[in-house]
Design a protein around this motif. Structure first.
Motif, PDB file in Angstrom:
ATOM      1  N   ASP A  96       0.832  -1.204   0.000  1.00 53.34           N
ATOM      2  CA  ASP A  96       0.000   0.000   0.000  1.00 53.34           C
ATOM      3  C   ASP A  96       0.868   1.256   0.000  1.00 53.34           C
ATOM      4  O   ASP A  96       0.538   2.252  -0.658  1.00 53.34           O
ATOM      5  CB  ASP A  96      -0.933   0.000   1.214  1.00 53.34           C
ATOM      6  CG  ASP A  96      -2.054  -1.019   1.089  1.00 53.34           C
ATOM      7  OD1 ASP A  96      -2.292  -1.499  -0.034  1.00 53.34           O
ATOM      8  OD2 ASP A  96      -2.682  -1.343   2.118  1.00 53.34           O
ATOM      9  N   MET A  97       1.986   1.219   0.728  1.00 53.16           N
ATOM     10  CA  MET A  97       2.891   2.365   0.729  1.00 53.16           C
ATOM     11  C   MET A  97       3.495   2.587  -0.657  1.00 53.16           C
ATOM     12  O   MET A  97       3.566   3.727  -1.146  1.00 53.16           O
ATOM     13  CB  MET A  97       4.019   2.160   1.746  1.00 53.16           C
ATOM     14  CG  MET A  97       4.925   3.381   1.884  1.00 53.16           C
ATOM     15  SD  MET A  97       6.325   3.130   3.021  1.00 53.16           S
ATOM     16  CE  MET A  97       7.422   2.184   1.943  1.00 53.16           C
ATOM     17  N   LEU A  98       3.888   1.503  -1.316  1.00 53.88           N
ATOM     18  CA  LEU A  98       4.464   1.615  -2.657  1.00 53.88           C
ATOM     19  C   LEU A  98       3.441   2.133  -3.659  1.00 53.88           C
ATOM     20  O   LEU A  98       3.768   2.916  -4.556  1.00 53.88           O
ATOM     21  CB  LEU A  98       5.013   0.258  -3.104  1.00 53.88           C
ATOM     22  CG  LEU A  98       6.235  -0.250  -2.339  1.00 53.88           C
ATOM     23  CD1 LEU A  98       6.593  -1.673  -2.778  1.00 53.88           C
ATOM     24  CD2 LEU A  98       7.426   0.678  -2.546  1.00 53.88           C
ATOM     25  N   GLN A  99       2.201   1.710  -3.510  1.00 53.96           N
ATOM     26  CA  GLN A  99       1.146   2.232  -4.378  1.00 53.96           C
ATOM     27  C   GLN A  99       0.996   3.733  -4.182  1.00 53.96           C
ATOM     28  O   GLN A  99       0.802   4.490  -5.144  1.00 53.96           O
ATOM     29  CB  GLN A  99      -0.182   1.534  -4.077  1.00 53.96           C
ATOM     30  CG  GLN A  99      -0.245   0.074  -4.482  1.00 53.96           C
ATOM     31  CD  GLN A  99      -0.458  -0.137  -5.965  1.00 53.96           C
ATOM     32  OE1 GLN A  99      -0.402   0.804  -6.746  1.00 53.96           O
ATOM     33  NE2 GLN A  99      -0.691  -1.372  -6.368  1.00 53.96           N
ATOM     34  N   GLY A 100       1.082   4.170  -2.932  1.00 50.14           N
ATOM     35  CA  GLY A 100       1.001   5.604  -2.656  1.00 50.14           C
ATOM     36  C   GLY A 100       2.156   6.368  -3.266  1.00 50.14           C
ATOM     37  O   GLY A 100       1.983   7.485  -3.774  1.00 50.14           O
ATOM     38  N   ILE A 101       3.348   5.778  -3.231  1.00 50.23           N
ATOM     39  CA  ILE A 101       4.513   6.425  -3.835  1.00 50.23           C
ATOM     40  C   ILE A 101       4.346   6.539  -5.342  1.00 50.23           C
ATOM     41  O   ILE A 101       4.725   7.551  -5.949  1.00 50.23           O
ATOM     42  CB  ILE A 101       5.785   5.635  -3.473  1.00 50.23           C
ATOM     43  CG1 ILE A 101       6.099   5.819  -1.981  1.00 50.23           C
ATOM     44  CG2 ILE A 101       6.978   6.075  -4.324  1.00 50.23           C
ATOM     45  CD1 ILE A 101       7.218   4.932  -1.474  1.00 50.23           C
ATOM     46  N   SER A 133       3.044  10.222 -10.292  1.00 53.75           N
ATOM     47  CA  SER A 133       2.113  10.786 -11.272  1.00 53.75           C
ATOM     48  C   SER A 133       1.773  12.233 -10.934  1.00 53.75           C
ATOM     49  O   SER A 133       1.693  13.090 -11.824  1.00 53.75           O
ATOM     50  CB  SER A 133       0.825   9.953 -11.326  1.00 53.75           C
ATOM     51  OG  SER A 133       1.074   8.678 -11.866  1.00 53.75           O
ATOM     52  N   GLU A 134       1.576  12.477  -9.652  1.00 59.14           N
ATOM     53  CA  GLU A 134       1.251  13.838  -9.213  1.00 59.14           C
ATOM     54  C   GLU A 134       2.412  14.787  -9.497  1.00 59.14           C
ATOM     55  O   GLU A 134       2.219  15.930  -9.922  1.00 59.14           O
ATOM     56  CB  GLU A 134       0.935  13.839  -7.722  1.00 59.14           C
ATOM     57  CG  GLU A 134       0.390  15.152  -7.190  1.00 59.14           C
ATOM     58  CD  GLU A 134      -1.063  15.396  -7.564  1.00 59.14           C
ATOM     59  OE1 GLU A 134      -1.549  16.518  -7.382  1.00 59.14           O
ATOM     60  OE2 GLU A 134      -1.727  14.434  -8.042  1.00 59.14           O
ATOM     61  N   TYR A 153       3.545   0.272 -11.676  1.00 63.65           N
ATOM     62  CA  TYR A 153       4.941   0.692 -11.803  1.00 63.65           C
ATOM     63  C   TYR A 153       5.290   1.002 -13.260  1.00 63.65           C
ATOM     64  O   TYR A 153       6.069   1.918 -13.531  1.00 63.65           O
ATOM     65  CB  TYR A 153       5.873  -0.391 -11.260  1.00 63.65           C
ATOM     66  CG  TYR A 153       7.295  -0.248 -11.749  1.00 63.65           C
ATOM     67  CD1 TYR A 153       8.078   0.844 -11.370  1.00 63.65           C
ATOM     68  CD2 TYR A 153       7.849  -1.191 -12.619  1.00 63.65           C
ATOM     69  CE1 TYR A 153       9.373   0.985 -11.829  1.00 63.65           C
ATOM     70  CE2 TYR A 153       9.142  -1.047 -13.080  1.00 63.65           C
ATOM     71  CZ  TYR A 153       9.899   0.039 -12.685  1.00 63.65           C
ATOM     72  OH  TYR A 153      11.181   0.197 -13.150  1.00 63.65           O
ATOM     73  N   ASP A 154       4.714   0.260 -14.196  1.00 63.46           N
ATOM     74  CA  ASP A 154       4.988   0.526 -15.617  1.00 63.46           C
ATOM     75  C   ASP A 154       4.641   1.959 -15.981  1.00 63.46           C
ATOM     76  O   ASP A 154       5.259   2.561 -16.866  1.00 63.46           O
ATOM     77  CB  ASP A 154       4.203  -0.445 -16.504  1.00 63.46           C
ATOM     78  CG  ASP A 154       4.751  -1.870 -16.412  1.00 63.46           C
ATOM     79  OD1 ASP A 154       5.920  -2.027 -16.017  1.00 63.46           O
ATOM     80  OD2 ASP A 154       4.001  -2.813 -16.726  1.00 63.46           O
ATOM     81  N   GLY A 155       3.648   2.543 -15.300  1.00 61.97           N
ATOM     82  CA  GLY A 155       3.275   3.931 -15.555  1.00 61.97           C
ATOM     83  C   GLY A 155       4.341   4.915 -15.120  1.00 61.97           C
ATOM     84  O   GLY A 155       4.401   6.050 -15.629  1.00 61.97           O
ATOM     85  N   VAL A 213       8.430   9.523 -15.812  1.00 55.50           N
ATOM     86  CA  VAL A 213       9.829   9.943 -15.949  1.00 55.50           C
ATOM     87  C   VAL A 213      10.058  10.590 -17.309  1.00 55.50           C
ATOM     88  O   VAL A 213      10.674  11.665 -17.414  1.00 55.50           O
ATOM     89  CB  VAL A 213      10.779   8.734 -15.768  1.00 55.50           C
ATOM     90  CG1 VAL A 213      12.218   9.117 -16.127  1.00 55.50           C
ATOM     91  CG2 VAL A 213      10.711   8.218 -14.329  1.00 55.50           C
ATOM     92  N   LYS A 214       9.564   9.945 -18.356  1.00 53.89           N
ATOM     93  CA  LYS A 214       9.753  10.468 -19.710  1.00 53.89           C
ATOM     94  C   LYS A 214       9.075  11.823 -19.885  1.00 53.89           C
ATOM     95  O   LYS A 214       9.632  12.746 -20.495  1.00 53.89           O
ATOM     96  CB  LYS A 214       9.199   9.476 -20.728  1.00 53.89           C
ATOM     97  CG  LYS A 214       9.410   9.915 -22.180  1.00 53.89           C
ATOM     98  CD  LYS A 214       8.848   8.894 -23.150  1.00 53.89           C
ATOM     99  CE  LYS A 214       9.051   9.367 -24.583  1.00 53.89           C
ATOM    100  NZ  LYS A 214       8.444   8.419 -25.566  1.00 53.89           N
ATOM    101  N   LYS A 215       7.888  11.963 -19.316  1.00 58.94           N
ATOM    102  CA  LYS A 215       7.137  13.215 -19.429  1.00 58.94           C
ATOM    103  C   LYS A 215       7.910  14.377 -18.820  1.00 58.94           C
ATOM    104  O   LYS A 215       8.010  15.461 -19.414  1.00 58.94           O
ATOM    105  CB  LYS A 215       5.783  13.052 -18.728  1.00 58.94           C
ATOM    106  CG  LYS A 215       4.884  14.284 -18.759  1.00 58.94           C
ATOM    107  CD  LYS A 215       3.572  13.973 -18.050  1.00 58.94           C
ATOM    108  CE  LYS A 215       2.644  15.175 -18.009  1.00 58.94           C
ATOM    109  NZ  LYS A 215       1.372  14.849 -17.306  1.00 58.94           N
TER     110      LYS A 215
END
Length: 237
Positions: free
Chosen positions: A148-153, A158-159, A204-206, A211-213
């Motif tokens: 859950d912590m990793l999902q939040g990171i 994205s933010e 994670y793929d997102g 990074v690219k953006k």
């Protein structure tokens, strides 16, 4: 007559077993309803804090004010999380985890966003537990799981990719550069994990696109000679 008596005894035994199952199911549903209500209160509060943090996308130098307001609401969130932890048997965390999984991911994102805006660094499990008033490990009590912590990171990345774009529009040209470096570090850290083909892996793929953006934003600033990257490019000419 003996056969009839045996049938009645079996019937009574089955009936008693199913009544016990019925009572157990009713008790569990009462617990679930209590958990759902407690979690909803947390989620409502978290959504309001996250909404308040959105001002950093609109104006420069608004981070300190936004984080201060968010910090002021953390004690109430901690109190609400205590209510959640008391709404179910202590040894049944994983049985009811689905009820607060998404909320804990949002909590992790909220805390990670505040911490990044304040320090420019990535939150860790200890800091997260301190901010939310939860435990660090399952053995100690109510906690935020590592997943859950990793999902939040990953929500944070994205933010921040969005923030990098918006920062340029109000003249904060150094922030995209800092965000780009930070996302690169987070991306490298995630590559150390052996993620299975599950939702966390897909999420994670997102990060690669985030990074690219941001790299494209930084490249555009450099080409235009804007910000510290542009100044550095000019000095090397």
């Amino acid at each position: 007559m003996q056969a009839q008596g045996d049938d009645d005894e079996v019937s009574q035994k089955i009936s008693a077993e199913f009544k016990a199952i019925r009572d157990s199911m009713a008790e569990e549903e009462q617990i679930r309803e209590k958990v759902r209500n407690a979690v909803k209160d947390v989620q409502d509060e978290v959504q309001e804090v996250i909404a308040g943090l959105q001002c950093v996308h609109k104006t420069k130098d608004s981070s300190d004010r936004a984080c201060h307001r968010a910090r002021q609401r953390l004690p109430h969130i901690q109190s609400l999380l205590t209510t959640v932890s008391q709404s179910f048997p202590a040894d049944k965390y994983h049985k009811f985890h689905d009820h607060w999984r998404m909320t804990c991911q949002n909590l992790s994102f909220m805390a990670a966003f505040i911490y990044y805006l304040e320090t420019g660094n990535l939150i860790n499990q200890t800091r997260l537990a301190e901010m939310l008033g939860t435990e660090e490990s399952e053995a100690s009590g109510f906690h935020i799981t590592l997943e859950d912590m990793l999902q939040g990171i990953l929500q944070l990345t994205s933010e921040l990719s969005r923030l990098a774009v918006n920062a340029v529009t109000h003249g904060d040209f150094d922030r995209p550069i800092n965000i780009s470096a930070f996302l690169g570090q987070v991306n490298s850290a995630f590559q150390l994990l052996n993620l299975k083909n599950n939702y966390l892996r897909r999420r994670y793929d997102g990060l690669k696109y985030d990074v690219k953006k941001v790299e494209e934003v930084v490249y555009d600033l450099a080409i235009r000679g804007i910000g510290s990257t542009g100044k550095a490019s000019e000095s090397n000419q």
